[in-house]
Design a protein around this motif. Structure first.
Motif, PDB file in Angstrom:
ATOM      1  N   GLY A   1       0.808  -1.216   0.000  1.00  0.00           N
ATOM      2  CA  GLY A   1       0.000   0.000   0.000  1.00  0.00           C
ATOM      3  C   GLY A   1       0.838   1.261   0.000  1.00  0.00           C
ATOM      4  O   GLY A   1       0.541   2.227  -0.720  1.00  0.00           O
ATOM      5  N   LEU A   2       1.902   1.280   0.808  1.00  0.00           N
ATOM      6  CA  LEU A   2       2.795   2.445   0.833  1.00  0.00           C
ATOM      7  C   LEU A   2       3.502   2.610  -0.501  1.00  0.00           C
ATOM      8  O   LEU A   2       3.709   3.731  -0.979  1.00  0.00           O
ATOM      9  N   ALA A   3       3.887   1.465  -1.099  1.00  0.00           N
ATOM     10  CA  ALA A   3       4.553   1.527  -2.401  1.00  0.00           C
ATOM     11  C   ALA A   3       3.635   2.165  -3.439  1.00  0.00           C
ATOM     12  O   ALA A   3       4.067   3.026  -4.224  1.00  0.00           O
ATOM     13  N   ARG A   4       2.361   1.767  -3.465  1.00  0.00           N
ATOM     14  CA  ARG A   4       1.427   2.372  -4.415  1.00  0.00           C
ATOM     15  C   ARG A   4       1.181   3.835  -4.077  1.00  0.00           C
ATOM     16  O   ARG A   4       1.128   4.700  -4.971  1.00  0.00           O
ATOM     17  N   THR A   5       1.041   4.156  -2.787  1.00  0.00           N
ATOM     18  CA  THR A   5       0.810   5.539  -2.357  1.00  0.00           C
ATOM     19  C   THR A   5       1.920   6.460  -2.827  1.00  0.00           C
ATOM     20  O   THR A   5       1.670   7.527  -3.415  1.00  0.00           O
ATOM     21  N   LEU A   6       3.169   6.051  -2.590  1.00  0.00           N
ATOM     22  CA  LEU A   6       4.296   6.924  -2.904  1.00  0.00           C
ATOM     23  C   LEU A   6       4.620   6.922  -4.394  1.00  0.00           C
ATOM     24  O   LEU A   6       5.126   7.910  -4.921  1.00  0.00           O
ATOM     25  N   THR A   7       4.302   5.829  -5.069  1.00  0.00           N
ATOM     26  CA  THR A   7       4.435   5.824  -6.526  1.00  0.00           C
ATOM     27  C   THR A   7       3.449   6.809  -7.143  1.00  0.00           C
ATOM     28  O   THR A   7       3.775   7.522  -8.102  1.00  0.00           O
ATOM     29  N   ARG A   8       2.234   6.876  -6.576  1.00  0.00           N
ATOM     30  CA  ARG A   8       1.243   7.830  -7.078  1.00  0.00           C
ATOM     31  C   ARG A   8       1.684   9.273  -6.834  1.00  0.00           C
ATOM     32  O   ARG A   8       1.213  10.189  -7.519  1.00  0.00           O
ATOM     33  N   ARG A   9       2.585   9.469  -5.863  1.00  0.00           N
ATOM     34  CA  ARG A   9       3.125  10.816  -5.629  1.00  0.00           C
ATOM     35  C   ARG A   9       4.252  11.165  -6.592  1.00  0.00           C
ATOM     36  O   ARG A   9       4.841  12.243  -6.506  1.00  0.00           O
ATOM     37  N   GLY A  10       4.575  10.239  -7.484  1.00  0.00           N
ATOM     38  CA  GLY A  10       5.585  10.524  -8.498  1.00  0.00           C
ATOM     39  C   GLY A  10       6.982  10.046  -8.176  1.00  0.00           C
ATOM     40  O   GLY A  10       7.925  10.350  -8.914  1.00  0.00           O
ATOM     41  N   LEU A  11       7.131   9.271  -7.088  1.00  0.00           N
ATOM     42  CA  LEU A  11       8.453   8.765  -6.722  1.00  0.00           C
ATOM     43  C   LEU A  11       8.740   7.445  -7.426  1.00  0.00           C
ATOM     44  O   LEU A  11       7.825   6.673  -7.722  1.00  0.00           O
ATOM     45  N   SER A  12      10.009   7.198  -7.660  1.00  0.00           N
ATOM     46  CA  SER A  12      10.463   5.896  -8.165  1.00  0.00           C
ATOM     47  C   SER A  12      10.723   5.009  -6.956  1.00  0.00           C
ATOM     48  O   SER A  12      11.689   5.199  -6.225  1.00  0.00           O
ATOM     49  N   VAL A  13       9.840   4.038  -6.728  1.00  0.00           N
ATOM     50  CA  VAL A  13       9.849   3.225  -5.514  1.00  0.00           C
ATOM     51  C   VAL A  13      10.083   1.763  -5.883  1.00  0.00           C
ATOM     52  O   VAL A  13       9.618   1.299  -6.929  1.00  0.00           O
ATOM     53  N   ALA A  14      10.781   1.029  -5.026  1.00  0.00           N
ATOM     54  CA  ALA A  14      10.940  -0.420  -5.210  1.00  0.00           C
ATOM     55  C   ALA A  14      10.844  -1.102  -3.852  1.00  0.00           C
ATOM     56  O   ALA A  14      11.277  -0.549  -2.827  1.00  0.00           O
ATOM     57  N   PRO A  15      10.287  -2.326  -3.813  1.00  0.00           N
ATOM     58  CA  PRO A  15      10.215  -3.082  -2.558  1.00  0.00           C
ATOM     59  C   PRO A  15      11.456  -3.950  -2.382  1.00  0.00           C
ATOM     60  O   PRO A  15      12.100  -4.355  -3.356  1.00  0.00           O
ATOM     61  N   PHE A  16      11.752  -4.265  -1.122  1.00  0.00           N
ATOM     62  CA  PHE A  16      12.894  -5.131  -0.834  1.00  0.00           C
ATOM     63  C   PHE A  16      12.607  -5.919   0.431  1.00  0.00           C
ATOM     64  O   PHE A  16      12.127  -5.358   1.422  1.00  0.00           O
ATOM     65  N   LYS A  17      12.872  -7.214   0.391  1.00  0.00           N
ATOM     66  CA  LYS A  17      12.773  -8.049   1.586  1.00  0.00           C
ATOM     67  C   LYS A  17      14.029  -8.910   1.639  1.00  0.00           C
ATOM     68  O   LYS A  17      14.221  -9.781   0.785  1.00  0.00           O
ATOM     69  N   PRO A  18      14.903  -8.697   2.630  1.00  0.00           N
ATOM     70  CA  PRO A  18      16.173  -9.425   2.650  1.00  0.00           C
ATOM     71  C   PRO A  18      15.997 -10.934   2.670  1.00  0.00           C
ATOM     72  O   PRO A  18      16.681 -11.665   1.940  1.00  0.00           O
TER      73      PRO A  18
END
Length: 485
Positions: free
Chosen positions: A22-39
């Motif tokens: 949800g945060l990834a979609r929220t911040l992507t909608r704000r125009g940021l280049s976002v990627a998820p990561f799980k070690p």
């Protein structure tokens, strides 16, 4: 400049994966280049990436939330349980080893360089990386060599937000207790907390937020009410698979002990005309099912033995006699055959076991794993199917002549002569709207056209709006710290 923030949980299954999506979609909608990561992730529900490896299904969904193709660097270590004490270890998309839990514990520190390599490579050129922890940092007995939670946060100096699940009760103890058991150094990296899965009036927990903040010194970032449409997003954990009833077309799915890649069920569950009944151990397959789907398995031979222990083999024979239809996918496909041979002892001692005998095919296990994103044609209608293969073993036999799929001009899968028992290795079949709607017509029940991927995308947008409304997303973004190798 790339920044990063880490979302950890005060326990398992507190909703970290959903919050990151949800945060990834929220911040992507704000125009940021976002990627998820799980070690490090632990799941038998894997996704095949565009660069030819496998990662946890949750990271594939999070990538979709960012508008990205899934990449191996989004989840560099994936543990796929094979027994109660051991798992196959996938490192940067490829099989690394099969290890007992104790032996893996000794290997973790050695894997940190690979984890960091993936993290910094993924971060290159992006605005923000949202990192998801695994389990809970409160498991301080596992802190030595940790790569999943505070060990990773410490190695990268990334700030942490801790999530508590109020639905299961005791959320104050979850968060305050975590603060109490952590070392001073780890505690300092946790900068705030979120309460998730709240039912009712959130203002009733205002005093609880104040108590947690006073006891820990962490900043409260908000209370997230229960998100009722979470079930519409692909599930990663087998415990999150839920039966969906109400539709006229009834599908039964035995919950295998080592069920794997069960995302095949999500598009069916989303359809209003379909009931998907997940059958737990100890319960017989229902006599009124139109279709029984035997899903994938991480340990096919062991799950086949357990299938018989449950009496499901007898139920399946009765279902077949009544004219019911059967579909086996991957491990389920192998189980439907005459025999499964494991001459090299890949799943245990070398053996040849009898299958369920529903298809005239034989499978031979081989050590090489096939990982591929593929497309096929459903022969009866010409509908296109896009999915992935992730399996060991070759399958052949007379019923392969009745193949119902075609891939690159070659027939694939198998079917009984009457077409009521089907099997294939291709996962993701039912995500294809045209194929799914056509396939369901075989049950003589009306099926509403439904655009599954569009539904997932809408749900991600709804989740993003839900978080924007209830969390201080700007404060979370401001907390994210610049990273450098």
């Amino acid at each position: 400049m790339t920044r990063a923030i880490m979302i950890q949980g005060a326990g398992s299954n507190v909703g970290k994966s959903m919050l990151v999506a949800g945060l990834a979609r929220t911040l992507t909608r704000r125009g940021l280049s976002v990627a998820p990561f799980k070690p490090q992730n632990m799941s038998n529900n894997a996704a095949v990436t565009s660069d030819g490896g496998e990662i946890g299904r949750a990271q594939a969904l999070q990538a979709m939330a960012c508008g990205l193709e899934p990449l191996i660097d989004m989840n560099p270590v994936l543990l796929k349980p094979e027994t109660d004490t051991g798992a196959q270890v996938i490192v940067q998309g490829k099989r690394f080893a099969t290890l007992k839990a104790r032996d893996y514990g000794k290997q973790k520190a050695a894997l940190m360089p690979r984890v960091l390599e993936s993290f910094y490579r993924l971060a290159n050129g992006r605005d923000l990386i949202i990192i998801e922890g695994a389990g809970s940092p409160a498991e301080v007995n596992l802190r030595a060599g940790d790569i999943a939670n505070m060990g990773f946060a410490m190695a990268t100096n990334v700030p942490v937000v801790l999530v508590g699940d109020i639905d299961r009760g005791g959320v104050i103890a979850q968060l305050v207790g975590t603060h109490a058991v952590l070392s001073e150094e780890d505690r300092a990296l946790i900068r705030g907390f979120v309460i998730n899965k709240f039912r009712g009036d959130p203002t009733l927990f205002a005093d609880g937020m104040d108590i947690i903040a006073a006891r820990t010194g962490w900043s409260p970032f908000g209370i997230v009410p229960w998100f009722a449409d979470a079930w519409r997003l692909p599930a990663e954990d087998v415990m999150d698979i839920a039966s969906r009833t109400g539709g006229a077309i009834k599908i039964a799915v035995p919950r295998l002990n080592r069920i794997a890649n069960f995302d095949d069920l999500d598009p069916l569950s989303a359809m209003p005309d379909v009931s998907v009944d997940i059958i737990p151990p100890g319960r017989p397959l229902p006599g009124d099912a139109d279709l029984v789907i035997i899903p994938g398995s991480k340990s096919t031979i062991a799950d086949l033995a357990d299938f018989r222990v449950q009496g499901w083999d007898v139920d399946l024979q009765a279902h077949r006699r009544r004219g019911g239809q059967i579909l086996g996918v991957c491990g389920g496909y192998q189980m439907l055959g005459r025999t499964i041979a494991d001459p090299e002892g890949i799943e245990g001692p070398p053996s040849v076991v009898d299958g369920l005998g529903m298809l005239d095919i034989q499978t031979v296990m081989k050590p090489e794993k096939r990982l591929a994103r593929t497309a096929a044609i459903y022969r009866p209608s010409g509908d296109t199917v896009a999915g992935y293969e992730i399996h060991i073993g070759d399958t052949d036999g007379p019923d392969c002549k009745h193949a119902w799929l075609e891939m690159n001009g070659h027939a694939v899968g198998a079917a009984s002569p009457d077409g009521k028992v089907l099997g294939c290795y291709l996962h993701g079949l039912f995500s294809a709207d045209g194929f799914r709607n056509t396939f369901l017509q075989r049950f003589d029940q009306p099926a509403t056209d439904y655009a599954y991927q569009d539904g997932v995308d809408r749900t991600l947008d709804d989740l993003a709006t839900h978080l924007e409304t209830n969390l201080d997303v700007t404060a979370l973004l401001d907390l994210a710290t610049k990273i450098s190798p």
